[in-house]
Structure formats: C-alpha cells, structure tokens
Scaffold this active site. Structure first.
Site, mmCIF file in Angstrom:
data_model
loop_
_atom_site.group_PDB
_atom_site.id
_atom_site.type_symbol
_atom_site.label_atom_id
_atom_site.label_comp_id
_atom_site.label_asym_id
_atom_site.label_seq_id
_atom_site.Cartn_x
_atom_site.Cartn_y
_atom_site.Cartn_z
ATOM 1 N N CYS A 296 -1.907 9.214 3.934
ATOM 2 C CA CYS A 296 -1.869 8.840 2.516
ATOM 3 C C CYS A 296 -3.133 9.358 1.836
ATOM 4 C CB CYS A 296 -1.757 7.343 2.369
ATOM 5 S SG CYS A 296 -2.951 6.466 3.354
ATOM 6 N N GLU B 203 0.872 -1.175 0.000
ATOM 7 C CA GLU B 203 0.000 0.000 0.000
ATOM 8 C C GLU B 203 0.904 1.218 0.000
ATOM 9 O OE1 GLU B 203 -3.342 -0.181 -0.331
ATOM 10 O OE2 GLU B 203 -2.656 -2.203 -0.762
HETATM 11 P P1 NAP Z 1 8.573 4.605 3.957
HETATM 12 O O1 NAP Z 1 9.696 5.532 4.148
HETATM 13 O O2 NAP Z 1 8.394 3.953 2.644
HETATM 14 O O3 NAP Z 1 8.738 3.489 5.075
HETATM 15 C C1 NAP Z 1 7.779 2.471 5.293
HETATM 16 C C2 NAP Z 1 8.453 1.288 5.938
HETATM 17 O O4 NAP Z 1 9.368 0.687 5.010
HETATM 18 C C3 NAP Z 1 9.278 1.664 7.160
HETATM 19 O O5 NAP Z 1 9.143 0.643 8.132
HETATM 20 C C4 NAP Z 1 10.674 1.715 6.583
HETATM 21 O O6 NAP Z 1 11.666 1.561 7.536
HETATM 22 C C5 NAP Z 1 10.632 0.532 5.633
HETATM 23 N N1 NAP Z 1 11.693 0.505 4.629
HETATM 24 C C6 NAP Z 1 12.410 1.536 4.122
HETATM 25 N N2 NAP Z 1 13.298 1.089 3.211
HETATM 26 C C7 NAP Z 1 13.149 -0.256 3.134
HETATM 27 C C8 NAP Z 1 13.773 -1.295 2.367
HETATM 28 N N3 NAP Z 1 14.719 -1.032 1.504
HETATM 29 N N4 NAP Z 1 13.335 -2.557 2.557
HETATM 30 C C9 NAP Z 1 12.370 -2.846 3.428
HETATM 31 N N5 NAP Z 1 11.749 -1.919 4.179
HETATM 32 C C10 NAP Z 1 12.121 -0.632 4.042
HETATM 33 O O7 NAP Z 1 7.192 5.283 4.310
HETATM 34 P P2 NAP Z 1 6.861 6.143 5.601
HETATM 35 O O8 NAP Z 1 7.617 7.419 5.490
HETATM 36 O O9 NAP Z 1 7.020 5.338 6.831
HETATM 37 O O10 NAP Z 1 5.290 6.386 5.418
HETATM 38 C C11 NAP Z 1 4.753 7.382 4.618
HETATM 39 C C12 NAP Z 1 4.297 6.817 3.295
HETATM 40 O O11 NAP Z 1 3.342 5.790 3.496
HETATM 41 C C13 NAP Z 1 3.579 7.831 2.422
HETATM 42 O O12 NAP Z 1 4.020 7.675 1.095
HETATM 43 C C14 NAP Z 1 2.109 7.444 2.544
HETATM 44 O O13 NAP Z 1 1.304 7.850 1.475
HETATM 45 C C15 NAP Z 1 2.211 5.971 2.654
HETATM 46 N N6 NAP Z 1 1.020 5.391 3.271
HETATM 47 C C16 NAP Z 1 0.150 4.679 2.493
HETATM 48 C C17 NAP Z 1 -0.995 4.130 3.032
HETATM 49 C C18 NAP Z 1 -1.979 3.346 2.196
HETATM 50 O O14 NAP Z 1 -2.849 2.697 2.762
HETATM 51 N N7 NAP Z 1 -1.877 3.362 0.880
HETATM 52 C C19 NAP Z 1 -1.251 4.304 4.390
HETATM 53 C C20 NAP Z 1 -0.336 5.024 5.165
HETATM 54 C C21 NAP Z 1 0.801 5.546 4.592
HETATM 55 P P3 NAP Z 1 12.406 2.834 8.138
HETATM 56 O O15 NAP Z 1 11.401 3.616 8.884
HETATM 57 O O16 NAP Z 1 13.415 2.212 9.020
HETATM 58 O O17 NAP Z 1 12.979 3.599 6.987
#
Ligand code: NAP
Ligand code: MG
Length: 520
Positions: free
Chosen positions: A325, A291
């Site tokens: 999001c 997502e």
């Molecule tokens: P993110 O930076 O992509 O991180 C999400 C998760 O992925 C974190 O636990 C992060 O760990 C981990 N991660 C980062 N790099 C990785 C890799 N190479 N391999 C595996 N895991 C990895 O997103 P965020 O900043 O936490 O959240 C914001 C984003 O989420 C926004 O784009 C928002 O739109 C989206 N979102 C979408 C929904 C939906 O339902 N569509 C809902 C909520 C949020 P670290 O924190 O350690 O980097």
C-alpha cells in the site's frame, strides 16, 4: 512479574552472510515437508472440516499446491460468532498481563521459527527473502509492541485522572469492545494479519478472523503459534471464506461490535457503509477501522543525487513487485533533473532479476494471482495510451504470475495511471517546472498514505512537511518500510480511517474508556 525490557525492533536478517542463506533454505525444506496439507477451520479451538475447500497456490508456480484450506459457509460463521461471544465473557475479564503474555510467548515462537515463516511467505505469496524476512520481523514487532502497550494501558490509565480528597475517588480504565470482525489482506500475509489480530485480542476482545483468500495457510501457522503460546479457545475463530459470504456475514452481524479491515478502497468503503446500518437487535454503533489503498508519490527535487534518486525510486516502486500500500506508484520529477533521472532509473530497473524468489539471487517475484495479473496487464495497456514506456511492460503467466517492472513517463497528473491504484510493479512519471507544482501534483490524489521528497533544499523539505498531505511522509529515503513503534503507519483521506498501526494510540481503537466515581 518478569521485567519487561523496552521495545526494540526485530533486526533484519543479513543475507550477505551465507549462513543465513543456508538457514533460509532449511526453512524452505520445513515448508516443503508440509506442502499440500489440509487445514480445517478453527472454531472454539476445534478443527472443523467443511465440504468446501480451496487450494492455496504458489504464485511463482501454479503447479505447486501450498495447502488445502477448508472454507467456512454461513453455518460455520454462525457457530464461530457463538464461540466468540462465549469466549468474550472470560477473555475480556482475563488479566491484561496474561493476555500480553500470550503475545510475548507467540513472538518468541515465531522468532525461533523465523526462517520457516519467511520461507512460507516465499512459497505462498511470492516474497523474496529480504521482503519475507521484513514481514516476519514486523509480525514479531507487532506482538512485542502491542503487548507492552496493553500493559502500559492497564497500569497507567488510572494515573491520568484525579481524585478529590475526602470527596470522591475516580477510576478510569479501558475495557474491551466485544466481538470483532478482522478481515486481512494478502500483501503482508503475516505482519498485517498478526498486527490486526493480536491488537484486537490483547485488548480483551474476541474475534472472527477472515484472512485473504490467497494466503490462508500462513494464517493457520500464526494461529498455531498463538495456541502454543496459551491463547484460550474461542478467542480467535479462524473462518476463511469468501468476502461475499463470510465477509458480509461478519460485517453485518448485529453482535459484531467492531470491524478491523485492511484492503482495497472499494471493499473498505463498502464495509464502512454497511457497518453504518443498525441491524435488527443491534444495541450499539459499530466501530470501523479500515485501512485502504494508496497512490504514493515521490518528488525528486533539483540538485538531488541522480543515482540515489533512481535507487530510491526502484526500491520504493518494485519491492515485493509494487504490491505494498506504501509502494511508490507516482514519481514527480523537476524538469532540470528529468532526463538524467529517467536514464539512471532505466539502468537500475534493468538490474532487477525477476523470477521464482526461492532462488536467493532473485529480487522480484510474481504478482499475487490471476486476478492481479490481469488487472495489472490491463493498466499496462492503459499506460501505453497515457504515457511513454521507459522500461518493462511484458508479462508471462506460463508458470507463475510474472510481470516485468514497468515504468511509464511523460504521464499527465490526471491520467488514470497517475490516479488509480494499480497495486503492481508499475511506476508512472510526470515532469514539473517548480517545487510548488510538484507538491500540488503530489497532493492531487484521493489517497493520502505515504509519500517521499528527495531534496537538498532545507526550505523545500520544511515546506513538504507542512503541505504534503499523507499519513507517512519520508524525507530523503524510500516511501516503504515503516517500522512498528518507530513510524506509526496509516494514511489520510481515502487511504483509511486515520488510524496508526504500530503507534501509541492503536490499541485504544479496540477499547472504550470507563469512568468510575465513588463518593465518600
Ligand atoms: P481486498 O481485495 O480489498 O481484500 C481484503 C480483504 O477483504 C480480503 O480478506 C477479502 O477477502 C475481503 N473482502 C473482499 N470483499 C469483501 C466483502 N464484501 N466483505 C467483507 N470482506 C471482503 O484487498 P487485497 O487485494 O487483499 O489487498 C490489497 C489492498 O490492500 C490494496 O488496495 C492495498 O493498498 C491495501 N492495503 C492497505 C494497507 C494500509 O495499511 N492502508 C496495508 C496493506 C494493504 P477475499 O480475499 O476472499 O476477497
Ligand atoms: Mg483480493
């Protein structure tokens, strides 16, 4: 067995009632009593300390430490995988009723400690009272809803296939997949974490859980509640760590059967690509649920109430500092309404009180961390080039990561601030001549998560229903705040893999159907 009442959403707390403000303050006191505690990893039920820790900070006040959280290295991640594989042998065969019961009990535990859980999000994620309360309510809803869905699947799947009398007996049942990698975001640090975690385990899987780096304490608190509710050891192995080490290990491991991810497009796409590669020793194709982001638009049609439009835009764009999001980050306004809506919106936005949300009169808190702060500031800089500033634009990181609610207008639909996800309190506005043009601009995005149309014109509303290509379309209301079981949530296109959290098919994403035919 006890009677299971039909699912009903957890009510939101009424903060106009002073008693509830008092209870929230008490919740904050409970959280303050354990600030700065240490949180070791949880693998196979054991607390494991490592030689690497991170300090979870209060984004409103970087001087305040929320907790010291031990981080997994590859060594611990490997042990966690062994633990999850071992626990799968028994948990996958545990009666669905028992698995569901863990969720029902954990929901009760979280409900009893609601103000504490919400207050912890105020401290660890900078959520104002109403936003944190909705987050906790959603976490409770996910557990209540998925527990019922699991019971429904285990009771009723068989009834969906026929048997032929005197010839064969057919059974059809859903079985779990295996060990999952669950990787969660920080913006709904309890709700999404709970939804992703409990959906995977109630359906009989075991997991490695890697929460987002900035909100790891709340993940520990949820796990404690699940343990108290009877979750056996090894079912959830909590391995906080960096995405680039622990995250990569989890997604690439040959024994990982599925990945459940919520976060940015960049990371989601990367996971999808990595997971497609069949690793040495891997004997299945990994299932991936990702997502991702949004660039959600609200269309304001001719004749709609100006003040109401401004209120809806404000709530959709600036709730939780725009870090949803589903947050509105684009407004598309019909020419005849444009000037009036801008004026009303400016007045509305100026009523927002920005500050540390521990104070109940504050309605917008900080952004997540230094990275988010810098990224959003950069986009505000781009906004000055691509549009005109209506309101906001200032940022201050002296004490916390504060950015004013910011609106740019006269922005071209192709501009970067109309196309790229900023994930902060920045709204970009564009003017259109016709309703059809408004829908075309709304659909001009690689994302397809949420959207809203504000209109009194029935034909236009019907047209939007048919044409506006988003997973969650809202008519005449804000574009945030989907409720579990009422508005299944998830986006199209680059917003994800088209799954619907809190929807009737969700658990089946983590299961596979087995057909058994016995001939007589
Ligand atoms: P993110 O930076 O992509 O991180 C999400 C998760 O992925 C974190 O636990 C992060 O760990 C981990 N991660 C980062 N790099 C990785 C890799 N190479 N391999 C595996 N895991 C990895 O997103 P965020 O900043 O936490 O959240 C914001 C984003 O989420 C926004 O784009 C928002 O739109 C989206 N979102 C979408 C929904 C939906 O339902 N569509 C809902 C909520 C949020 P670290 O924190 O350690 O980097
Ligand atoms: Mg991040």
């Amino acid at each position: 067995m006890m009677a299971i009442y039909p699912f009903k959403m957890e009510p939101f707390t009424d903060f106009s009632n002073k008693d509830n403000i008092k209870r929230y303050h008490e919740g904050l006191k409970v959280v303050e009593s354990y600030l700065g505690s240490e949180y070791p990893l949880v693998i196979d039920g054991e607390r494991i300390k490592t030689n690497q820790t991170i300090v979870s900070k209060n984004p409103s006040d970087h001087g305040e430490d929320i907790g010291i959280v031990h981080q997994a290295s590859l060594k611990e991640a490997k042990i966690a995988m062994e633990s999850a594989l071992k626990a799968f042998e028994t948990w996958s065969k545990t009666d669905a009723k028992m698995r569901a019961d863990v969720l029902f009990k954990a929901a009760s535990i979280v409900r009893k400690r609601k103000f504490e859980f919400s207050a912890l999000m105020t401290k660890e994620a900078g959520k104002p009272y109403n936003e944190a309360d909705a987050d906790t309510a959603e976490a409770i809803d996910f557990m209540e809803y998925y527990a019922r869905q699991m019971l429904e699947i285990s009771d009723n799947k068989d009834k969906q296939v026929l048997s032929r009398r005197n010839l064969e007996r057919n059974e059809y049942k859903m079985i779990p997949l295996g060990v999952g990698a669950v990787i969660t975001p920080w913006n709904f640090p309890l709700a999404i974490l709970t939804g992703m975690t409990t959906s995977a385990v109630v359906s009989g899987n075991t997991i490695l859980l890697k929460p987002a780096s900035t909100t790891q304490v709340i993940a520990h608190k949820l796990l404690e509640a699940l343990e108290e509710a009877g979750l056996p050891k090894g079912v959830i192995n909590l391995v906080p760590g960096s995405g680039s080490t622990v995250g990569e290990f989890m997604i690439n491991h040959p024994k990982t059967r599925f990945i459940s991810f919520t976060g940015s497009k960049e990371v989601g796409v990367h996971i999808y690509e990595q997971a497609a590669k069949v690793q040495k020793g891997q004997t299945w194709l990994k299932r991936v649920v990702t997502e991702m982001g949004g660039k959600d638009a609200i269309v304001v049609d001719e004749g709609y109430d100006v003040k109401q439009a401004a209120e809806i835009l404000k709530a959709s764009a600036f709730g939780f500092s725009g870090q949803k999001c589903s947050a509105a980050s684009r407004a598309i306004i019909l020419e005849s309404m444009y000037d009036d809506v801008l004026e009303a919106l400016k007045a509305e936005v100026q009523t927002i009180k920005l500050g540390n949300p521990e104070d109940e009169t504050i309605n917008m808190g900080p952004v997540n961390d230094e990275n988010a702060f810098n990224k959003i500031k950069e986009y505000i800089g781009i906004g000055h080039d691509e549009g005109r500033l209506l309101v906001g634009g200032n940022a201050d990181d002296a004490k916390g990561w504060f950015i004013e609610p910011t609106v740019f207008y006269d922005v071209d639909p192709k501009a970067r601030i109309m196309q790229e996800e900023i994930f902060g309190p920045v709204l970009s506005i564009t003017k259109v001549k016709t309703f059809d043009q408004a829908l075309a601009v709304a659909n001009d995005s690689e994302y397809g998560l949420t959207g809203a149309v504000l209109s009194n014109n029935r034909e236009h509303l019907e047209k939007a229903k048919a044409v506006f290509h988003v997973g969650n379309l809202y008519l005449n209301r804000k574009c945030t705040g989907a409720i579990v079981g009422y508005q299944p949530f998830g986006g199209f296109d680059m917003s994800g893999t088209d799954s619907k959290a809190g929807g009737p098919e969700y658990l089946q994403l983590f299961m596979q159907g087995k057909t058994i035919t016995e001939q007589f």
